[in-house]
Scaffold this motif. Structure first.
Motif, PDB file in Angstrom:
ATOM      1  N   ASN A  58      16.299 -16.468  52.436  1.00 34.58           N
ATOM      2  CA  ASN A  58      16.264 -15.445  53.244  1.00 34.58           C
ATOM      3  C   ASN A  58      16.419 -14.028  52.975  1.00 34.58           C
ATOM      4  O   ASN A  58      16.236 -13.387  52.243  1.00 34.58           O
ATOM      5  CB  ASN A  58      15.929 -15.080  54.775  1.00 34.58           C
ATOM      6  CG  ASN A  58      14.846 -15.720  55.798  1.00 34.58           C
ATOM      7  OD1 ASN A  58      13.910 -15.392  55.848  1.00 34.58           O
ATOM      8  ND2 ASN A  58      14.906 -16.507  56.718  1.00 34.58           N
ATOM      9  N   GLU A  59      17.931 -14.018  52.701  1.00 32.02           N
ATOM     10  CA  GLU A  59      18.995 -13.200  51.973  1.00 32.02           C
ATOM     11  C   GLU A  59      18.400 -13.011  50.651  1.00 32.02           C
ATOM     12  O   GLU A  59      18.442 -12.153  50.398  1.00 32.02           O
ATOM     13  CB  GLU A  59      20.629 -13.412  52.098  1.00 32.02           C
ATOM     14  CG  GLU A  59      20.901 -13.355  53.888  1.00 32.02           C
ATOM     15  CD  GLU A  59      22.343 -13.455  54.196  1.00 32.02           C
ATOM     16  OE1 GLU A  59      23.162 -13.882  52.764  1.00 32.02           O
ATOM     17  OE2 GLU A  59      22.554 -13.907  54.699  1.00 32.02           O
ATOM     18  N   LYS A  62      14.925 -11.765  50.276  1.00 28.19           N
ATOM     19  CA  LYS A  62      14.993  -9.973  50.521  1.00 28.19           C
ATOM     20  C   LYS A  62      15.634  -9.977  49.643  1.00 28.19           C
ATOM     21  O   LYS A  62      15.093  -8.483  49.245  1.00 28.19           O
ATOM     22  CB  LYS A  62      15.741 -10.366  51.899  1.00 28.19           C
ATOM     23  CG  LYS A  62      16.095  -8.299  52.086  1.00 28.19           C
ATOM     24  CD  LYS A  62      16.239  -8.505  53.869  1.00 28.19           C
ATOM     25  CE  LYS A  62      16.787  -6.608  54.231  1.00 28.19           C
ATOM     26  NZ  LYS A  62      17.130  -6.951  55.385  1.00 28.19           N
ATOM     27  N   GLN A  65      12.869  -8.661  47.176  1.00 29.53           N
ATOM     28  CA  GLN A  65      11.341  -7.738  48.469  1.00 29.53           C
ATOM     29  C   GLN A  65      10.144  -8.920  48.114  1.00 29.53           C
ATOM     30  O   GLN A  65       9.343  -8.672  47.719  1.00 29.53           O
ATOM     31  CB  GLN A  65      10.932  -6.814  47.132  1.00 29.53           C
ATOM     32  CG  GLN A  65      12.657  -5.786  46.849  1.00 29.53           C
ATOM     33  CD  GLN A  65      11.867  -4.535  46.174  1.00 29.53           C
ATOM     34  OE1 GLN A  65      10.829  -4.294  45.800  1.00 29.53           O
ATOM     35  NE2 GLN A  65      12.114  -3.856  46.762  1.00 29.53           N
ATOM     36  N   SER A  67       9.491 -12.879  50.779  1.00 30.73           N
ATOM     37  CA  SER A  67       9.202 -13.216  51.828  1.00 30.73           C
ATOM     38  C   SER A  67       8.693 -14.532  51.734  1.00 30.73           C
ATOM     39  O   SER A  67       7.843 -14.629  51.676  1.00 30.73           O
ATOM     40  CB  SER A  67       9.109 -12.597  53.475  1.00 30.73           C
ATOM     41  OG  SER A  67       7.881 -12.530  52.899  1.00 30.73           O
ATOM     42  N   ASN A  73       8.493  -8.838  55.447  1.00 31.76           N
ATOM     43  CA  ASN A  73       9.910  -8.546  54.390  1.00 31.76           C
ATOM     44  C   ASN A  73       9.628  -7.105  55.047  1.00 31.76           C
ATOM     45  O   ASN A  73       9.352  -6.331  54.829  1.00 31.76           O
ATOM     46  CB  ASN A  73       9.476  -8.571  52.978  1.00 31.76           C
ATOM     47  CG  ASN A  73      10.786  -8.477  52.323  1.00 31.76           C
ATOM     48  OD1 ASN A  73      11.570  -8.771  52.751  1.00 31.76           O
ATOM     49  ND2 ASN A  73      10.430  -7.828  50.532  1.00 31.76           N
ATOM     50  N   LYS A  74      11.453  -7.202  55.871  1.00 31.07           N
ATOM     51  CA  LYS A  74      11.370  -5.996  56.459  1.00 31.07           C
ATOM     52  C   LYS A  74      12.415  -4.902  55.393  1.00 31.07           C
ATOM     53  O   LYS A  74      13.712  -5.756  55.003  1.00 31.07           O
ATOM     54  CB  LYS A  74      12.066  -6.168  57.876  1.00 31.07           C
ATOM     55  CG  LYS A  74      10.985  -7.029  58.720  1.00 31.07           C
ATOM     56  CD  LYS A  74      11.805  -6.961  60.117  1.00 31.07           C
ATOM     57  CE  LYS A  74      10.542  -7.419  61.007  1.00 31.07           C
ATOM     58  NZ  LYS A  74      11.184  -7.580  62.197  1.00 31.07           N
ATOM     59  N   LEU A  75      12.435  -4.284  54.742  1.00 32.27           N
ATOM     60  CA  LEU A  75      13.175  -3.855  53.676  1.00 32.27           C
ATOM     61  C   LEU A  75      14.433  -2.699  54.627  1.00 32.27           C
ATOM     62  O   LEU A  75      14.008  -1.901  55.294  1.00 32.27           O
ATOM     63  CB  LEU A  75      12.654  -3.200  52.813  1.00 32.27           C
ATOM     64  CG  LEU A  75      12.175  -4.367  52.053  1.00 32.27           C
ATOM     65  CD1 LEU A  75      11.204  -3.391  50.670  1.00 32.27           C
ATOM     66  CD2 LEU A  75      13.295  -5.527  51.199  1.00 32.27           C
TER      67      LEU A  75
END
Length: 75
Positions: A58-59, A62, A65, A67, A73-75
């Motif tokens: 996940n990291e 991210k 950019q 997911s 995708n929470k930036l």
């Protein structure tokens, strides 16, 4: 190919451990961006992939950019 562990060297996964890397490769995933087509729960069903590997993936996603499928995708 790594003859000892049968893990192709051509993958761009972060360091998630050899069992998790093998599980992804055996399932046909070689690139991080391929994981955008599957959900976290699908990946967790693979033998050798646990919550820690999914967190690391996940990291990494991210950071590009991206997911997993079905996840905003929470930036």
């Amino acid at each position: 190919m790594d003859n000892f562990n049968n893990v192709p060297l051509e993958n761009d996964f972060p360091n998630i451990g050899k069992p998790a890397t093998r599980a992804l490769i055996n399932a046909g995933y070689y690139k991080l961006d391929q994981l955008t087509k599957v959900t976290e729960s699908e990946i967790l069903k693979l033998h050798g992939v646990g919550p820690k590997a999914v967190r690391i993936l996940n990291e990494a996603l991210k950071g590009k950019q991206l997911s997993f499928a079905g996840k905003l995708n929470k930036l």
